[in-house]
Design a protein around this motif. Sequence first.
Motif, PDB file in Angstrom:
ATOM      1  N   LYS A   9      39.113  28.117  51.757  1.00  0.00           N
ATOM      2  CA  LYS A   9      39.726  29.218  52.489  1.00  0.00           C
ATOM      3  C   LYS A   9      40.775  28.763  53.489  1.00  0.00           C
ATOM      4  O   LYS A   9      41.414  29.599  54.130  1.00  0.00           O
TER       5      LYS A   9
ATOM      6  N   ASP B 287      30.908  40.831  43.681  1.00  0.00           N
ATOM      7  CA  ASP B 287      31.194  39.552  44.328  1.00  0.00           C
ATOM      8  C   ASP B 287      29.965  39.079  45.082  1.00  0.00           C
ATOM      9  O   ASP B 287      29.293  39.861  45.767  1.00  0.00           O
TER      10      ASP B 287
ATOM     11  N   TRP C 180      42.474  39.364  56.359  1.00  0.00           N
ATOM     12  CA  TRP C 180      42.831  39.050  54.977  1.00  0.00           C
ATOM     13  C   TRP C 180      43.165  40.296  54.177  1.00  0.00           C
ATOM     14  O   TRP C 180      42.841  41.416  54.559  1.00  0.00           O
ATOM     15  N   ASP C 181      43.805  40.059  53.030  1.00  0.00           N
ATOM     16  CA  ASP C 181      44.057  41.063  52.001  1.00  0.00           C
ATOM     17  C   ASP C 181      43.472  40.506  50.708  1.00  0.00           C
ATOM     18  O   ASP C 181      43.843  39.407  50.281  1.00  0.00           O
ATOM     19  N   TRP C 182      42.555  41.252  50.091  1.00  0.00           N
ATOM     20  CA  TRP C 182      41.847  40.784  48.894  1.00  0.00           C
ATOM     21  C   TRP C 182      42.075  41.779  47.767  1.00  0.00           C
ATOM     22  O   TRP C 182      41.970  42.996  47.971  1.00  0.00           O
TER      23      TRP C 182
ATOM     24  N   SER D 165      41.205  42.686  43.596  1.00  0.00           N
ATOM     25  CA  SER D 165      40.601  42.469  42.276  1.00  0.00           C
ATOM     26  C   SER D 165      41.348  43.360  41.292  1.00  0.00           C
ATOM     27  O   SER D 165      41.541  44.544  41.552  1.00  0.00           O
TER      28      SER D 165
ATOM     29  N   MET E  51      41.625  37.794  40.440  1.00  0.00           N
ATOM     30  CA  MET E  51      41.222  37.911  41.845  1.00  0.00           C
ATOM     31  C   MET E  51      42.206  37.087  42.664  1.00  0.00           C
ATOM     32  O   MET E  51      42.504  35.940  42.326  1.00  0.00           O
TER      33      MET E  51
ATOM     34  N   PHE F 269      43.633  36.459  47.004  1.00  0.00           N
ATOM     35  CA  PHE F 269      43.550  36.840  48.406  1.00  0.00           C
ATOM     36  C   PHE F 269      44.569  36.082  49.234  1.00  0.00           C
ATOM     37  O   PHE F 269      45.019  34.988  48.874  1.00  0.00           O
TER      38      PHE F 269
ATOM     39  N   THR G 271      46.488  31.251  50.594  1.00  0.00           N
ATOM     40  CA  THR G 271      46.213  32.091  49.429  1.00  0.00           C
ATOM     41  C   THR G 271      45.422  31.313  48.381  1.00  0.00           C
ATOM     42  O   THR G 271      45.441  30.079  48.344  1.00  0.00           O
TER      43      THR G 271
END
Length: 349
Positions: A182, A219, A234-236, A238, A248, A250, A261
């Motif tokens: 991450k 998840d 964050w921006d996630w 799917s 997927m 992020f 990212t």
Amino acid sequence: MNGNPLVLIVFLWMSLACSAFAQGFAGLGSDAEGFAVPHRGYAFDFPADHGAHPAYRIEWWYVTANLQDAEGTPYGLQWTLFRSALAPEDTSDWDSPQLWLGHAAVTTPTHHHVAERRARGGIGQAGVTASPFEAWIDDWQMAGADMEAVSLRAAGPTFSYDMALTAQGPLVFHGEDGFSQKSASGRASYYYSQPFFDIAGTLKLPDGEIDVTGQAWMDREWASQPLGASQVSWDWFSMSFDDGAKLMGFTLRDTEGDDYTAATWISPQGEATAFPDGAFSALPMAKSAVAGRMIPTTWRAMLPQKGVNVTIRALNPQAWMATSIPYWEGPVTISGSHSGRGYLEMTGY
């Protein structure tokens, strides 16, 4: 821990909420001293790893689904159980340091229905068992003999749902065999998904009951300090494409350095290809006024190595989760190089 249990629960959740502002969203960048941390080379063990990991500070079981009724009207569904620990242990009484939080939502093109449940460990109000699998908080439940077929139910003041999920493909492991990095400094979580659930059941909304079918994505993630202190949100995404492939991706936003990212490309057969920092990008294209703030609800997402260049639009821009720690989450449509449906989660706005 002594004192009035209800007062204690409120105090603990207030403490967690306050830490969110000092240590990134929901405290995910706060200190993990005393807790276990993820390492490369972890050998996943099922069904045990479908259950809880109290030695780690943070964990969740997270289901999102894109649904439609017989007339083709689209809907979205969310079911989430979070576990957060004040200490790396568990007990079967009021001394348990485990806290539980449940979120459920149903999104229509015109309405977004949200409910939240809170609980503490040790008293049976919430928890997870691995075999047979059961995750619950109060009367909300995800359960099955194993993770191949599970039931899912939740209810709030303006909605309820009762669903059956059946896996049509394998589990998918993100990052390096489930070690999902991450940050550039190596912060990470263990992260796997079941993105191949078929789902069918009944939504109960103010206008009545609706039979729906669709696809769901689960998840599973656990860690102790997955984010850096300056990674505040964050921006996630799917994405389930019409050709059977999935993606997927992020972006972790950093107030003191470059954003981070990562992405996972999933073939229709379930083969996963991980992409490192910088390969995936997501750019906001248009914003909507939501809950007194401007939030990007149209995005351009790109993964050039797989020819992905798509526009992602919220089904309902007002899909705001007005929960203890608020965020945006809802179903999206996908067009461009690939077409399909998916889900978007945005925090920190």
